[in-house]
Design an enzyme around this catalytic site. Sequence first.
Site, PDB file in Angstrom:
ATOM      1  N   ARG A  25       0.745  -0.957   0.046  1.00 43.78           N
ATOM      2  CA  ARG A  25       0.147  -0.023  -0.090  1.00 43.78           C
ATOM      3  C   ARG A  25       0.956   1.246  -0.090  1.00 43.78           C
ATOM      4  NH1 ARG A  25      -0.556   4.662   3.049  1.00 43.78           N
ATOM      5  NH2 ARG A  25      -0.307   3.308   4.871  1.00 43.78           N
ATOM      6  N   ASP A  26       1.541   1.638   1.139  1.00 46.82           N
ATOM      7  CA  ASP A  26       2.244   2.803   1.138  1.00 46.82           C
ATOM      8  C   ASP A  26       3.436   2.544   0.221  1.00 46.82           C
ATOM      9  OD1 ASP A  26       3.129   5.379   2.276  1.00 46.82           O
ATOM     10  OD2 ASP A  26       4.205   4.217   3.902  1.00 46.82           O
ATOM     11  N   HIS A 221       6.805   4.180  12.652  1.00 47.79           N
ATOM     12  CA  HIS A 221       6.653   4.388  11.321  1.00 47.79           C
ATOM     13  C   HIS A 221       8.021   5.160  10.768  1.00 47.79           C
ATOM     14  CE1 HIS A 221       4.534   3.863   7.203  1.00 47.79           C
ATOM     15  NE2 HIS A 221       5.532   4.947   7.076  1.00 47.79           N
ATOM     16  N   HIS A 223      11.074   6.886   8.068  1.00 52.96           N
ATOM     17  CA  HIS A 223      11.512   7.043   6.811  1.00 52.96           C
ATOM     18  C   HIS A 223      12.944   7.187   6.995  1.00 52.96           C
ATOM     19  CE1 HIS A 223       7.766   7.900   4.399  1.00 52.96           C
ATOM     20  NE2 HIS A 223       7.364   7.179   5.348  1.00 52.96           N
ATOM     21  N   CYS A 254       7.365   9.617   1.195  1.00 49.94           N
ATOM     22  CA  CYS A 254       6.457  10.928   1.494  1.00 49.94           C
ATOM     23  C   CYS A 254       6.846  11.919   0.304  1.00 49.94           C
ATOM     24  CB  CYS A 254       6.317  11.539   2.743  1.00 49.94           C
ATOM     25  SG  CYS A 254       5.403  13.172   2.794  1.00 49.94           S
ATOM     26  N   ASN A 263      10.380   4.401   2.894  1.00 49.14           N
ATOM     27  CA  ASN A 263      10.249   3.840   4.144  1.00 49.14           C
ATOM     28  C   ASN A 263      11.349   2.886   4.598  1.00 49.14           C
ATOM     29  OD1 ASN A 263       7.491   4.427   4.643  1.00 49.14           O
ATOM     30  ND2 ASN A 263       7.105   3.526   2.727  1.00 49.14           N
TER      31      ASN A 263
END
Length: 315
Positions: A25-26, A221, A223, A254, A263
């Site tokens: 997804r991300d 979470h 990055h 992002c 990520n």
Amino acid sequence: MSALPMVVPEPGLPTEVTIYEVGARDGLQNEKTSVPTEVKAEFVRRLLGAGLPIVEATSFVHPKWVPQLADAAELMTGLTAELGDAARQLPVLVPNQRGLDRAVELGLRHVAVFASATETFASKNLNRTLESQFEMFEPTIAAALAAGMDVRGYVSMCFGDPWEGAVPVEQVVAVGKRLLDLGVGQLSLGDTIGVATAGHVRSLVAAFADAGVGCERLALHFHDTYGQALTNVHAGLQAGITTFDASAGGLGGCPYAKSATGNLATEDLVWFLTGLGIEHGVDLDAVVGTSVWMAGQLGRPSPSAVVRALGGTPG
């Protein structure tokens, strides 16, 4: 067979960690080239086969905003036909009531909502104010709970915002508490632009503890924009966190972060945890192979350091 790090446990750290895989997804949502539905389905199947206990599959967001995930219903219908109840356990992101309705129709059990810790990002990403975003989430969360689902709450910009700069810790805690009060089961605290440092991580987790929110309700979470993701994981482990989000191959990032490298890579996290003797249940060879395969599908090498060190040619 891949190399593995020497295991040297560190006293005081958790003995077991849950890796919450967000690559499907991300990791894929900002890809400009359309990824075929069957490739996404194979990606999910391979991630599950690698032993990842939680694989977030997609998002029921309007195609106008995330064209890459316009096939969410088709993907989940196909996975359910093939995997049955295992597919219904895969979490999906639902930005609003319409998204939730689609997840309910498909019999899915786990959903997530996506909130902002800052005013500007709430405006740009959700078209809401920091306060009014909760008016959008409240009915969606309530309906999900009424349908017997559990709800995860992502909070973005927890460690820094590209427009506002530093984000007060107490502001992040206030947003997180509001989501928990609405019925969210777990908060994923996102370092959306990758600016967190170890002391900041410990400070935020401690602030949640002071507000009565224990580590069992929190996930982190990260990055890796500034190369701090694993250092921040270590700080999280020292603070007692046992759930970490990661993306196979380091996919995603992002769009608001300058030079964001994406990520935290699942493989990098697995290598790190393995070296500390922390149980995670993931087959490193299998997830590296999956990321090499996906890199071939996307036509570019994986940004994961461990995939680069261990991976062969796409297959």
